[in-house]
Scaffold this active site. Structure first.
Site, short mmCIF file in Angstrom:
data_model
loop_
_atom_site.label_atom_id
_atom_site.label_comp_id
_atom_site.label_asym_id
_atom_site.label_seq_id
_atom_site.Cartn_x
_atom_site.Cartn_y
_atom_site.Cartn_z
N THR A 70 -4.02 4.80 7.33
CA THR A 70 -2.92 4.48 6.04
C THR A 70 -1.89 5.74 6.56
O THR A 70 -3.33 6.67 5.96
CB THR A 70 -3.92 4.17 5.18
OG1 THR A 70 -4.58 3.09 5.20
CG2 THR A 70 -2.69 3.94 4.39
N TYR B 251 -9.47 0.57 -5.16
CA TYR B 251 -8.91 -0.38 -4.64
C TYR B 251 -7.98 -1.47 -5.89
O TYR B 251 -8.17 -2.50 -5.92
CB TYR B 251 -9.50 -0.78 -3.84
CG TYR B 251 -9.40 -1.51 -2.55
CD1 TYR B 251 -9.69 0.33 -1.54
CD2 TYR B 251 -8.80 -2.16 -1.40
CE1 TYR B 251 -9.27 0.45 -0.37
CE2 TYR B 251 -8.41 -1.24 0.02
CZ TYR B 251 -8.91 -0.25 0.00
OH TYR B 251 -8.87 0.14 2.12
N CYS C 215 -3.86 7.12 -1.52
CA CYS C 215 -5.36 7.35 -2.03
C CYS C 215 -6.50 8.12 -1.43
O CYS C 215 -7.11 8.42 -1.51
CB CYS C 215 -5.77 6.44 -2.63
SG CYS C 215 -3.84 5.08 -3.49
N CYS D 176 0.58 -1.17 0.52
CA CYS D 176 -0.16 -0.14 -0.41
C CYS D 176 0.71 1.14 0.04
O CYS D 176 1.72 1.43 0.90
CB CYS D 176 -0.56 0.07 1.36
SG CYS D 176 -1.53 1.65 2.02
N GLU E 224 -6.56 -5.26 4.63
CA GLU E 224 -7.08 -4.25 4.63
C GLU E 224 -8.19 -4.39 2.92
O GLU E 224 -8.74 -3.53 2.66
CB GLU E 224 -5.90 -3.20 3.63
CG GLU E 224 -5.96 -1.67 3.94
CD GLU E 224 -4.99 -0.89 3.54
OE1 GLU E 224 -4.39 -1.23 3.00
OE2 GLU E 224 -4.79 0.39 3.15
N HIS F 49 -12.92 5.70 -3.84
CA HIS F 49 -11.95 5.32 -2.61
C HIS F 49 -12.28 4.08 -3.21
O HIS F 49 -11.30 2.68 -2.52
CB HIS F 49 -12.25 5.08 -1.23
CG HIS F 49 -10.55 5.28 -0.29
ND1 HIS F 49 -9.76 5.50 -0.65
CD2 HIS F 49 -10.81 4.20 0.25
CE1 HIS F 49 -9.08 4.69 -0.37
NE2 HIS F 49 -9.43 4.19 0.58
N CYS G 107 -5.42 -0.83 -6.73
CA CYS G 107 -3.91 -0.51 -5.95
C CYS G 107 -3.76 -1.99 -6.09
O CYS G 107 -2.91 -2.80 -6.53
CB CYS G 107 -4.13 -0.45 -5.35
SG CYS G 107 -5.17 -0.85 -3.32
N GLU H 239 -0.23 1.86 9.20
CA GLU H 239 -1.70 2.00 10.00
C GLU H 239 -1.20 3.22 11.31
O GLU H 239 -0.41 2.25 11.55
CB GLU H 239 -2.35 1.44 9.55
CG GLU H 239 -3.18 0.74 8.63
CD GLU H 239 -2.73 0.33 7.27
OE1 GLU H 239 -2.13 -0.28 7.46
OE2 GLU H 239 -3.19 0.83 6.13
FE1 SF4 Z 1 -3.02 1.82 -0.11
FE2 SF4 Z 1 -4.86 1.29 -2.37
FE3 SF4 Z 1 -5.70 2.44 -0.23
FE4 SF4 Z 1 -4.43 3.28 -2.04
S1 SF4 Z 1 -5.92 2.76 -2.10
S2 SF4 Z 1 -4.43 3.49 -0.16
S3 SF4 Z 1 -2.66 1.59 -2.17
S4 SF4 Z 1 -4.96 -0.03 0.43
FE FE Z 2 -7.24 2.06 2.22
#
Ligand code: SF4
Ligand code: FE
Length: 519
Positions: free
Chosen positions: A199, A304, A112, A108, A454, A300, A306, A265
């Site tokens: 985060t 994800y 974001c 992570c 997460e 958000h 990501c 975190e």
């Molecule tokens: Fe982390 Fe993914 Fe959340 Fe971005 S979207 S803060 S990379 S978990």
């Molecule tokens: Fe998150």
């Protein structure tokens, strides 16, 4: 407007190295494993999380198209993580950047939450101002301009600790269980409370605090949104313990699995923390809290994607260890890698589709599609677990029975371990151990925090997405479609059914704009 961080690092950040330096010498109160950390930048457990954010700056240098934009406020090149989206391609570009960074870090990269927070706030402040004749939208733009000037990191802080979940914020036995205004002066407000599992908070320059749920009339003091420097007086951070995090303290980097990058975190405790008026973006407008939460989660939940970038790393590690074990030719191995890829691309496909179906808000900012964002995040609560299971299947049991790197370094047993734990010709025993440790890191260790748990709870636990999907699934419309085709309902023709399109289906059937060259 006094928005530069208290430690006075007003210089502009242009790359990862500048960013890391910008975090030094801040008067932060950070607790980790019962100790007050003197300099988080140099702490071996914290540093990998800082490196992950530094990678976002380095991407902006190596691939400016993907990692940066020109600020509409300052005209300078800034991180794409600081951009307010004003088109569907802007939203799509965020997702592409997120996948790439997942690939580069395997974890992570933390930026974001802030990005999705100010994108949501951009439209919500516009609509609050319209109804209440407040000035929040201009204040937000002014704050963002300041952040763009320094190319800073904005963190978002939403999740309150919540206390008794059956009670509203104002009904809690202790008001601090939800962040709230504790006192007011002509210059601004003071807030107290705590935000859990935040985060990247310590690695940011400013935090935007926001309410975490729908609020009622009696919750006015809890309807507070504002920006706070990370090193503001009255804030204490307590670092979250991650599985196997203490391996970062060992001399060898092998057992860490991914020694360079990790997520972060922490709990943030606010004790009478000041927010000046020009950094307050909502104060008491309780009826807009639900809108803010809903818009934030819409952005958000599609962020994800990501995890598809992180999944690319895990699929690669699984294929690589199969190769190192000499098993890569087996058809069931290939089939498992195909299954992992199918799951991973399903996450990406739904997230990117949500962005492609983005639409304009009244403010001009674009927001992604709510239904598809929820479908993306709901996949993310399940599919990384299955991808992780298959990676462990391909890795074999050695992933959890492998001796420590200190044993490999021992002059007596080290050579024996080298001899007996060797895999296929062409790879060293250490290379095999490193690949196993990476899979362990991502499915059981530090980065399983980001890749698995997460994925389950970040941006809302699975039930939160099911509620949203249920709210927008338009069953009456779909039942009517079925009744018409089955001949049960002959009073309506198909054109009339089409007239009843919900916002979601209107977006589904809207064709993308065609360029003039194609017309
Ligand atoms: Fe982390 Fe993914 Fe959340 Fe971005 S979207 S803060 S990379 S978990
Ligand atoms: Fe998150």
């Amino acid at each position: 407007m006094a928005t530069s961080n208290n430690s006075g690092n007003p210089s502009r950040i242009t790359n990862g190295e500048d960013y890391i330096e910008s975090l030094r010498n801040r008067p932060l109160k950070v607790y980790l494993s019962g100790e007050l950390v003197t300099e988080p930048v140099d702490h071996p457990i914290i540093r990998p999380s800082i490196n992950a954010i530094a990678a976002t700056y380095d991407l902006a240098v190596s691939n400016p198209e993907l990692g940066s934009v020109i600020s509409p406020f300052t005209g300078e090149r800034i991180s794409r993580f600081l951009h307010v989206c004003t088109s569907a391609p802007d939203l799509v570009a965020q997702n592409k950047m997120q996948r790439r960074l997942g690939q580069l870090t395997g974890t992570c990269f933390q930026r974001c939450v802030g990005m999705d927070a100010f994108n949501a706030l951009y439209s919500v402040t516009f609509e609050i101002d319209k109804q209440h004749e407040t000035v929040y939208h201009d204040r937000l733009k002014s704050f963002l301009t300041d952040m763009h000037r320094g190319n800073f990191v904005i963190g978002g802080a939403m999740t309150d600790v919540k206390g008794d979940r059956s009670k509203a914020p104002h009904e809690q036995s202790d008001p601090d269980l939800y962040l709230h205004v504790s006192r007011r002066t002509p210059e601004g407000v003071y807030v107290s409370g705590a935000k859990a599992h935040q985060t990247g908070c310590i690695n940011s320059h400013h935090l935007i605090v926001m309410p975490t749920l729908r609020l009622g009339e009696k919750d006015r003091d809890f309807a507070i949104v504002g920006a706070i420097p990370v090193d503001a007086k009255g804030i204490t951070y307590v670092y979250g313990r991650q599985s196997c995090d203490s391996r970062a303290m060992e001399p060898s980097d092998v057992d860490a699995g991914n020694a360079k990058f990790a997520g972060q975190e922490a709990m943030i405790i606010f004790d009478d923390v000041f927010i000046p008026n020009d950094l307050v973006f909502m104060d008491g407008e309780t009826e807009f809290a639900a809108m803010l939460v809903q818009r934030f989660t819409t952005y958000h939940r599609r962020s994800y994607v990501c995890k598809s970038g992180v999944g690319d790393v895990l699929i690669g590690a699984a294929a690589q260890i199969a190769d190192m074990n000499g098993a890569v030719g087996a058809s069931h191995i290939k089939d498992k890698l195909v299954e992992m890829t199918h799951l991973n691309e399903t996450i990406y496909g739904t997230g990117i589709a949500s962005s492609h179906q983005g639409h304009a808000t009244e403010s001009g900012a674009f927001i992604s599609d709510d239904m598809l964002a929820n479908v993306c995040k709901h996949h993310v609560t399940k599919m990384p677990y299955e991808i992780g299971r298959l990676a462990q299947d391909l890795a074999g049991g050695l992933m959890v029975t492998l001796p420590a790197s200190a044993d490999f370094a021992d002059p007596t047993i080290g050579p024996l371990l080298e001899k007996y734990l060797k895999g296929r010709e062409g790879f060293t025993t250490e290379e095999r151990a490193r690949m196993l440790r990476l899979i362990e890191n991502m499915t059981l260790g530090r980065n399983a925090v980001g890749y698995l748990t997460e994925s389950m709870h970040g941006a809302g636990s699975p039930q939160a997405q099911r509620i949203e999907i249920g709210r927008t699934m338009q069953l009456e419309y779909k039942k009517r479609l079925a009744r018409v085709l089955a001949g049960v309902d002959t009073t309506v023709d198909r054109d009339e059914v089409a007239d009843e399109l919900s916002d979601y289906f209107a977006r589904v059937f809207a064709l993308p704009p065609v360029s003039t060259a194609q017309q």
